[in-house]
Design an enzyme around this catalytic site. Structure first.
Site, mmCIF file in Angstrom:
data_model
loop_
_atom_site.group_PDB
_atom_site.id
_atom_site.type_symbol
_atom_site.label_atom_id
_atom_site.label_comp_id
_atom_site.label_asym_id
_atom_site.label_seq_id
_atom_site.Cartn_x
_atom_site.Cartn_y
_atom_site.Cartn_z
ATOM 1 N N SER A 1 32.876 12.536 -1.652
ATOM 2 C CA SER A 1 33.084 12.153 -3.017
ATOM 3 C C SER A 1 32.581 10.517 -3.133
ATOM 4 O O SER A 1 32.790 9.735 -2.167
ATOM 5 C CB SER A 1 34.406 12.202 -3.714
ATOM 6 O OG SER A 1 34.285 11.959 -5.116
ATOM 7 N N GLU B 1 35.992 6.795 -6.653
ATOM 8 C CA GLU B 1 37.126 5.977 -6.069
ATOM 9 C C GLU B 1 38.373 6.810 -6.319
ATOM 10 O O GLU B 1 39.283 6.786 -5.630
ATOM 11 C CB GLU B 1 36.911 4.625 -6.326
ATOM 12 C CG GLU B 1 35.607 3.804 -5.597
ATOM 13 C CD GLU B 1 35.705 2.520 -5.972
ATOM 14 O OE1 GLU B 1 36.433 1.920 -6.575
ATOM 15 O OE2 GLU B 1 34.759 1.918 -5.917
ATOM 16 N N ASP C 1 35.649 19.332 -6.721
ATOM 17 C CA ASP C 1 35.071 19.384 -7.978
ATOM 18 C C ASP C 1 36.258 19.831 -9.131
ATOM 19 O O ASP C 1 36.726 20.920 -8.844
ATOM 20 C CB ASP C 1 33.838 20.349 -8.294
ATOM 21 C CG ASP C 1 33.073 20.134 -9.265
ATOM 22 O OD1 ASP C 1 32.326 19.249 -9.190
ATOM 23 O OD2 ASP C 1 32.773 20.814 -10.121
#
Length: 209
Positions: free
Chosen positions: A23, A26, A84
């Site tokens: 990913s 952050e 996700d």
């Protein structure tokens, strides 16, 4: 292999060592690091490894999580974990759903995204249901193409205006069922124990650690 119609495979245990968090978000990376802390893995983000972000072409949370994890594992040669997740609003037929990040535009402006959700709900009238839920799909992939996936969910309602500086994404407008504070207001440690991501992580931990 996509998430839709996936044939279950035998659970593979995850050994201690480096694990790519696939990913560039952050906020997600921070939450995943905190959740992985007790389990002897060394999380390294896709951004730290300069891995590209794949185009999310899946039609479900699981499918998008799998394609991100598989790419990161293939490019890094390490096991990779992808998340996700998104907000599904009942009155909007499940939108923004898998497009949750994209509702904020190319710069992922979630203030804009939350405003768009509220605008669409307001257009439906004052009696419109504000029920919603967050979904989190986790995919754990190895360089040889093996994948395990886990899906979590938390139900709640949407409030306006947004409240709280904690959390990220749609957190400031989401109140979990039974609570009075938004995910943007509650203590992060509490969120880590009750969120959709925590639900998916409990399943992952039970299966692979």
């Amino acid at each position: 292999m996509s998430g839709e119609g996936r044939v279950p495979q035998a659970i593979r245990k995850l050994q201690p060592g480096r694990l790519v968090i696939a990913s560039h978000n952050e906020g997600k990376v921070r939450e995943i690091r905190a959740l992985l802390g007790p389990y002897g893995v060394e999380p390294v983000s896709a951004a730290e490894l300069d891995l590209p972000e794949p185009e999310e072409t899946g039609t479900s949370f699981v499918a998008n999580a799998e394609l991100k994890a598989l790419q990161a594992a293939d490019l890094s040669g390490l096991p990779a974990l992808s998340d996700d997740s998104g907000l599904c609003v009942e009155a909007l037929n499940g939108d923004p759903g898998i497009f949750s990040a994209r509702w904020g535009g190319s710069d992922r402006d979630f203030a804009r995204a939350m405003g768009l959700v509220e605008e669409k709900l307001a257009a439906l009238g004052p009696d419109t249901s504000r029920d919603a839920h967050f979904v989190c799909a986790l995919a754990l992939a190895w360089p040889d193409g093996h994948v395990e996936w886990f899906e979590g969910r938390v139900d709640g309602t949407l409030v306006w205006p947004p409240r709280g500086e904690r959390g990220f994404g749609y957190d400031p407008m989401f109140v979990r069922d039974g609570d009075s504070e938004t995910f943007g207001e509650i203590d992060p440690d509490l969120k880590h124990s009750i969120s959709h991501r925590a639900d998916a992580f409990r399943q992952l931990v039970a299966a692979v650690f």
